[in-house]
Write an enzyme that holds these catalytic residues in place. Structure first.
Site, PDB file in Angstrom:
ATOM      1  N   ASP A   1      -3.204  -2.009  -4.929  1.00 25.58           N
ATOM      2  CA  ASP A   1      -3.710  -0.861  -4.171  1.00 25.58           C
ATOM      3  C   ASP A   1      -4.444   0.074  -5.128  1.00 25.58           C
ATOM      4  O   ASP A   1      -3.832   0.644  -6.038  1.00 25.58           O
ATOM      5  CB  ASP A   1      -2.530  -0.147  -3.506  1.00 25.58           C
ATOM      6  CG  ASP A   1      -2.940   1.094  -2.725  1.00 25.58           C
ATOM      7  OD1 ASP A   1      -4.157   1.303  -2.508  1.00 25.58           O
ATOM      8  OD2 ASP A   1      -2.045   1.862  -2.332  1.00 25.58           O
TER       9      ASP A   1
ATOM     10  N   ASN B   1       0.827  -1.201   0.000  1.00 25.61           N
ATOM     11  CA  ASN B   1       0.000   0.000   0.000  1.00 25.61           C
ATOM     12  C   ASN B   1       0.861   1.250   0.000  1.00 25.61           C
ATOM     13  O   ASN B   1       2.072   1.186   0.191  1.00 25.61           O
ATOM     14  CB  ASN B   1      -0.927  -0.005   1.220  1.00 25.61           C
ATOM     15  CG  ASN B   1      -1.928  -1.137   1.151  1.00 25.61           C
ATOM     16  OD1 ASN B   1      -2.473  -1.425   0.103  1.00 25.61           O
ATOM     17  ND2 ASN B   1      -2.158  -1.804   2.263  1.00 25.61           N
ATOM     18  N   CYS B   2       0.201   2.370  -0.203  1.00 20.69           N
ATOM     19  CA  CYS B   2       0.841   3.679  -0.225  1.00 20.69           C
ATOM     20  C   CYS B   2       1.738   3.838   0.988  1.00 20.69           C
ATOM     21  O   CYS B   2       1.329   3.467   2.087  1.00 20.69           O
ATOM     22  CB  CYS B   2      -0.241   4.759  -0.230  1.00 20.69           C
ATOM     23  SG  CYS B   2       0.387   6.424  -0.361  1.00 20.69           S
ATOM     24  N   PRO B   3       2.932   4.301   0.811  1.00 17.47           N
ATOM     25  CA  PRO B   3       3.527   4.921  -0.375  1.00 17.47           C
ATOM     26  C   PRO B   3       4.408   3.988  -1.203  1.00 17.47           C
ATOM     27  O   PRO B   3       5.084   4.429  -2.125  1.00 17.47           O
ATOM     28  CB  PRO B   3       4.373   6.031   0.233  1.00 17.47           C
ATOM     29  CG  PRO B   3       4.919   5.412   1.476  1.00 17.47           C
ATOM     30  CD  PRO B   3       3.777   4.548   1.996  1.00 17.47           C
TER      31      PRO B   3
END
Length: 83
Positions: A42, A15-17
Site C-alpha cells: 500500500d 490497505n489502510c489502516p
C-alpha cells in the site's frame, strides 16, 4: 538497509489502516533497541507509518524504501524501539 531486524511484519496486499495496526501490535512486543521491518504494498503506508512513528513515544523511523518485486511496488519501513 543493513540493520538487523528483530521481527518482520508482512502486510502485503493489505490497505489502510491494517499496516499501521499490525505495525503497532508488533512494535509493542519489541525490546528497547530492537528494529522492526514492515513490508507493505500500500503506497499510503509511506505516510501512514511515518505519521504513526512521529506520534508514538519510543518509536524512531530509521528508513523507508520503495522497491519493485515481481512487477509490484513494495514499501519497506524500518522502525526502532528506543525505550
Amino acid at each position: 538497509m543493513s540493520t538487523e531486524t528483530a521481527e518482520t511484519v508482512d502486510v502485503k496486499g493489505q490497505n489502510c489502516p491494517m499496516p499501521v495496526i499490525k505495525t503497532k501490535g508488533a512494535f509493542e512486543d519489541l525490546d528497547a533497541g530492537e528494529t522492526l521491518v514492515v513490508v507493505a504494498t500500500d503506497s499510503g503506508s509511506m505516510s501512514d507509518i511515518k505519521g504513526w512513528a512521529e506520534s508514538t513515544d519510543g518509536a524512531e523511523l530509521l528508513e523507508q524504501e520503495e522497491a519493485t518485486e515481481d512487477g509490484e511496488s513494495v514499501y519497506k519501513h524500518y522502525v526502532r524501539k528506543t525505550k
